[in-house]
Design a protein around this motif. Structure first.
Motif, PDB file in Angstrom:
ATOM      1  N   SER A  58       5.537  -7.447  31.603  1.00  0.00           N
ATOM      2  CA  SER A  58       6.712  -6.705  31.725  1.00  0.00           C
ATOM      3  C   SER A  58       7.476  -6.049  30.868  1.00  0.00           C
ATOM      4  CB  SER A  58       7.953  -8.166  31.896  1.00  0.00           C
ATOM      5  OG  SER A  58       8.134  -8.459  30.592  1.00  0.00           O
ATOM      6  N   MET A  59       7.223  -6.041  30.282  1.00  0.00           N
ATOM      7  CA  MET A  59       7.403  -5.276  28.553  1.00  0.00           C
ATOM      8  C   MET A  59       7.217  -3.759  28.830  1.00  0.00           C
ATOM      9  SD  MET A  59       9.313  -5.922  25.985  1.00  0.00           S
ATOM     10  CE  MET A  59       9.775  -8.042  25.541  1.00  0.00           C
ATOM     11  N   ILE A  60       5.775  -3.416  29.669  1.00  0.00           N
ATOM     12  CA  ILE A  60       5.364  -2.211  29.862  1.00  0.00           C
ATOM     13  C   ILE A  60       6.657  -1.992  31.456  1.00  0.00           C
ATOM     14  CG2 ILE A  60       3.379  -1.047  30.820  1.00  0.00           C
ATOM     15  CD1 ILE A  60       1.164  -3.317  29.029  1.00  0.00           C
ATOM     16  N   ASN A  61       6.304  -2.761  32.142  1.00  0.00           N
ATOM     17  CA  ASN A  61       7.264  -2.057  33.430  1.00  0.00           C
ATOM     18  C   ASN A  61       8.136  -1.859  32.988  1.00  0.00           C
ATOM     19  OD1 ASN A  61       4.504  -3.164  35.034  1.00  0.00           O
ATOM     20  ND2 ASN A  61       5.857  -5.278  35.151  1.00  0.00           N
ATOM     21  N   THR A  62       8.526  -2.618  32.093  1.00  0.00           N
ATOM     22  CA  THR A  62       9.900  -2.263  31.681  1.00  0.00           C
ATOM     23  C   THR A  62      10.282  -0.677  31.206  1.00  0.00           C
ATOM     24  OG1 THR A  62      10.804  -4.155  30.934  1.00  0.00           O
ATOM     25  CG2 THR A  62      12.205  -2.421  30.424  1.00  0.00           C
ATOM     26  N   LEU A  63       8.944  -0.722  30.345  1.00  0.00           N
ATOM     27  CA  LEU A  63       9.092   0.895  29.480  1.00  0.00           C
ATOM     28  C   LEU A  63       8.380   2.360  30.840  1.00  0.00           C
ATOM     29  CD1 LEU A  63       6.864   0.291  26.765  1.00  0.00           C
ATOM     30  CD2 LEU A  63       9.304   0.776  26.500  1.00  0.00           C
ATOM     31  N   ILE A  64       8.107   1.644  31.907  1.00  0.00           N
ATOM     32  CA  ILE A  64       7.420   2.163  32.597  1.00  0.00           C
ATOM     33  C   ILE A  64       9.094   3.420  33.852  1.00  0.00           C
ATOM     34  CG2 ILE A  64       6.864   2.918  34.834  1.00  0.00           C
ATOM     35  CD1 ILE A  64       4.483   1.141  34.212  1.00  0.00           C
ATOM     36  N   VAL A  65       9.967   2.197  33.819  1.00  0.00           N
ATOM     37  CA  VAL A  65      11.197   2.013  34.268  1.00  0.00           C
ATOM     38  C   VAL A  65      11.844   3.000  34.086  1.00  0.00           C
ATOM     39  CG1 VAL A  65      13.220   0.813  34.752  1.00  0.00           C
ATOM     40  CG2 VAL A  65      11.584  -0.006  35.635  1.00  0.00           C
ATOM     41  N   CYS A  66      12.006   2.458  32.394  1.00  0.00           N
ATOM     42  CA  CYS A  66      12.840   3.956  30.984  1.00  0.00           C
ATOM     43  C   CYS A  66      12.552   5.160  31.036  1.00  0.00           C
ATOM     44  CB  CYS A  66      12.907   3.199  30.144  1.00  0.00           C
ATOM     45  SG  CYS A  66      13.111   1.778  29.011  1.00  0.00           S
ATOM     46  N   GLY A 206      19.767   0.438  29.395  1.00  0.00           N
ATOM     47  CA  GLY A 206      20.360  -0.115  30.976  1.00  0.00           C
ATOM     48  C   GLY A 206      19.482  -0.595  31.367  1.00  0.00           C
ATOM     49  N   ALA A 207      18.389  -0.014  31.513  1.00  0.00           N
ATOM     50  CA  ALA A 207      17.061  -0.586  31.664  1.00  0.00           C
ATOM     51  C   ALA A 207      16.856  -1.803  31.189  1.00  0.00           C
ATOM     52  CB  ALA A 207      15.384   0.492  32.072  1.00  0.00           C
ATOM     53  N   TRP A 208      16.743  -2.307  29.648  1.00  0.00           N
ATOM     54  CA  TRP A 208      16.320  -3.723  28.820  1.00  0.00           C
ATOM     55  C   TRP A 208      17.906  -4.061  29.510  1.00  0.00           C
ATOM     56  CZ3 TRP A 208      11.906  -4.895  27.718  1.00  0.00           C
ATOM     57  CH2 TRP A 208      11.208  -3.944  27.457  1.00  0.00           C
ATOM     58  N   ALA A 209      18.513  -3.683  30.551  1.00  0.00           N
ATOM     59  CA  ALA A 209      19.970  -4.822  30.229  1.00  0.00           C
ATOM     60  C   ALA A 209      19.743  -5.754  31.625  1.00  0.00           C
ATOM     61  CB  ALA A 209      21.050  -4.044  30.048  1.00  0.00           C
ATOM     62  N   ALA A 222       4.204  -9.699  39.164  1.00  0.00           N
ATOM     63  CA  ALA A 222       3.829  -8.180  38.479  1.00  0.00           C
ATOM     64  C   ALA A 222       3.798  -7.145  37.891  1.00  0.00           C
ATOM     65  CB  ALA A 222       1.965  -7.942  38.844  1.00  0.00           C
ATOM     66  N   LYS A 223       5.229  -6.793  38.550  1.00  0.00           N
ATOM     67  CA  LYS A 223       6.118  -4.997  38.371  1.00  0.00           C
ATOM     68  C   LYS A 223       7.113  -5.635  37.948  1.00  0.00           C
ATOM     69  CE  LYS A 223       3.471  -3.183  42.957  1.00  0.00           C
ATOM     70  NZ  LYS A 223       4.114  -2.697  43.919  1.00  0.00           N
ATOM     71  N   MET A 224       7.315  -7.193  37.996  1.00  0.00           N
ATOM     72  CA  MET A 224       9.048  -7.348  37.196  1.00  0.00           C
ATOM     73  C   MET A 224       8.991  -6.453  36.325  1.00  0.00           C
ATOM     74  SD  MET A 224      10.876  -9.061  39.478  1.00  0.00           S
ATOM     75  CE  MET A 224      11.317  -9.850  40.968  1.00  0.00           C
ATOM     76  N   THR A 225      10.523  -7.115  35.828  1.00  0.00           N
ATOM     77  CA  THR A 225      10.684  -5.755  34.428  1.00  0.00           C
ATOM     78  C   THR A 225      11.139  -6.532  33.380  1.00  0.00           C
ATOM     79  OG1 THR A 225      13.149  -5.952  34.929  1.00  0.00           O
ATOM     80  CG2 THR A 225      11.784  -3.368  34.920  1.00  0.00           C
ATOM     81  N   THR A 226      11.719  -6.764  31.819  1.00  0.00           N
ATOM     82  CA  THR A 226      11.591  -8.298  32.007  1.00  0.00           C
ATOM     83  C   THR A 226      12.821  -8.904  31.600  1.00  0.00           C
ATOM     84  OG1 THR A 226      10.280  -7.322  29.576  1.00  0.00           O
ATOM     85  CG2 THR A 226      11.701  -8.671  28.938  1.00  0.00           C
ATOM     86  N   ALA A 251      14.591 -10.333  24.961  1.00  0.00           N
ATOM     87  CA  ALA A 251      14.984  -9.651  26.321  1.00  0.00           C
ATOM     88  C   ALA A 251      15.594  -8.702  25.915  1.00  0.00           C
ATOM     89  CB  ALA A 251      15.522 -10.548  27.698  1.00  0.00           C
ATOM     90  N   SER A 252      16.211  -9.753  24.426  1.00  0.00           N
ATOM     91  CA  SER A 252      17.705  -8.822  23.414  1.00  0.00           C
ATOM     92  C   SER A 252      17.561  -8.339  22.976  1.00  0.00           C
ATOM     93  CB  SER A 252      18.531 -10.142  22.859  1.00  0.00           C
ATOM     94  OG  SER A 252      18.888 -11.181  24.402  1.00  0.00           O
ATOM     95  N   ILE A 253      15.891  -8.092  22.102  1.00  0.00           N
ATOM     96  CA  ILE A 253      15.886  -7.610  20.639  1.00  0.00           C
ATOM     97  C   ILE A 253      15.674  -5.871  21.010  1.00  0.00           C
ATOM     98  CG2 ILE A 253      13.762  -7.123  19.197  1.00  0.00           C
ATOM     99  CD1 ILE A 253      13.392 -10.219  19.064  1.00  0.00           C
ATOM    100  N   PRO A 254      14.800  -5.282  22.314  1.00  0.00           N
ATOM    101  CA  PRO A 254      14.825  -3.349  22.386  1.00  0.00           C
ATOM    102  C   PRO A 254      16.231  -3.284  22.196  1.00  0.00           C
ATOM    103  CG  PRO A 254      13.499  -4.852  23.611  1.00  0.00           C
ATOM    104  CD  PRO A 254      13.959  -6.109  22.881  1.00  0.00           C
ATOM    105  N   SER A 255      17.567  -4.047  23.313  1.00  0.00           N
ATOM    106  CA  SER A 255      18.219  -3.774  23.403  1.00  0.00           C
ATOM    107  C   SER A 255      19.485  -3.634  21.863  1.00  0.00           C
ATOM    108  CB  SER A 255      19.393  -4.424  24.234  1.00  0.00           C
ATOM    109  OG  SER A 255      19.011  -3.984  25.278  1.00  0.00           O
ATOM    110  N   LEU A 256      18.928  -4.246  21.255  1.00  0.00           N
ATOM    111  CA  LEU A 256      19.765  -4.535  19.353  1.00  0.00           C
ATOM    112  C   LEU A 256      19.321  -3.568  18.866  1.00  0.00           C
ATOM    113  CD1 LEU A 256      19.919  -7.953  19.247  1.00  0.00           C
ATOM    114  CD2 LEU A 256      22.011  -7.033  19.233  1.00  0.00           C
TER     115      LEU A 256
END
Length: 277
Positions: A58-66, A206-209, A222-226, A251-256
């Motif tokens: 899900s972390m990889i998926n979120t990076l793709i979305v970013c 925004g992608a992480w939130a 399998a495509k879900m973001t964090t 889920a909070s650490i990247p935004s912080l």
């Protein structure tokens, strides 16, 4: 100020401490600290939760979305702001008023109509046959990227910043033979670098939130973001409270981290976008 800070931090501190408690301790003990806590115990809990929730994928998926959100917000919103600010083609005033109007519209109002447009998205328009081929783009990242490309806030942000750039630079670039696209990429974006950085940071944070949009348009786990993956845990009866809390921490650490590193640009970005010459 100290009291307000402590009041704000209490929920976060409680979340961290609860994540390392056992289920029995959470509901039977009033103590903030776990009696079983130790560094090996904490490390085992972190690794077990990470693997059990599948957060690596899900972390990889979120990076793709970013990456998609950054490209969409810089080039689509930036180009729209450039056209409204410098090209002054017929109808730009009306378009800008409509953009401002969409900022006043609650996002919930657009949810159903936007979702339906993703089910039947116009892909190929055949002028000869006078027909439109529609495709279903749900369960892909395209709805998330398209939503970012239609950010009225970023369009206004770019336009206001471009208004502060002398029009003579655009005219001089045209005399040198530059096309409008070259002027945008080689002249306007480098000058507006603080705004570009601000928009990039906003896209990533925004992608992480954002959990609602991925949860709405993506059905494949399998495509879900964090954020969406963590949100889905609320309806999973097999997930205990301590595991859920630890997932929230992940889920909070990247935004912080993003805010801690780029807080100067985050706090100053809107002010820079409001400057006009």
């Amino acid at each position: 100020l100290v009291l307000i800070t402590l009041t704000t931090l209490i929920p976060a501190i409680w979340m961290v401490l609860t994540s390392f408690k056992s289920t029995q301790e959470i509901y039977s003990s009033a103590s903030f600290f776990s009696k079983e806590f130790s560094l090996p115990y904490a490390w085992n809990r972190i690794s077990e939760t990470w693997l059990a929730l599948g957060l690596g994928r899900s972390m990889i998926n979120t990076l793709i979305v970013c990456v998609g959100k950054i490209i969409a917000e810089i080039f689509v919103c930036g180009l729209a702001g450039f056209v409204l600010s410098k090209l002054r083609v017929k109808g730009t005033r009306l378009v800008f008023v409509l953009v401002i109007w969409t900022m006043m519209m609650p996002g919930a109002i657009r949810t159903v109509s936007t979702y339906m447009s993703y089910i039947s998205f116009p892909f190929i328009i055949d002028d000869k046959l006078n027909s439109v081929t529609n495709i279903n783009i749900l369960d892909t990242y395209w709805p998330i990227w398209l939503s970012s490309a239609a950010s009225s806030f970023n369009i206004v942000l770019f336009k206001n910043n471009f208004d502060a750039i002398p029009t003579s630079l655009v005219e001089a670039s045209k005399l040198d033979g530059c096309t409008d696209l070259e002027i945008f990429t080689k002249v306007m974006l480098p000058i507006a670098l603080p705004i570009v950085i601000y928009v990039c940071i906003g896209a990533v944070s925004g992608a992480w939130a954002d959990y609602f949009t991925p949860y709405l348009v993506i059905k494949d786990a399998a495509k879900m973001t964090t954020p969406a993956r963590i949100f889905m845990l609320k309806n999973d009866s097999t997930v205990t409270t301590n595991v859920y809390m630890l997932g929230l921490i992940f889920a909070s650490i990247p935004s912080l981290i993003i805010f801690a590193i780029f807080q100067k640009y985050i706090l100053g970005g809107v002010t820079l976008g409001a400057v006009k010459g």
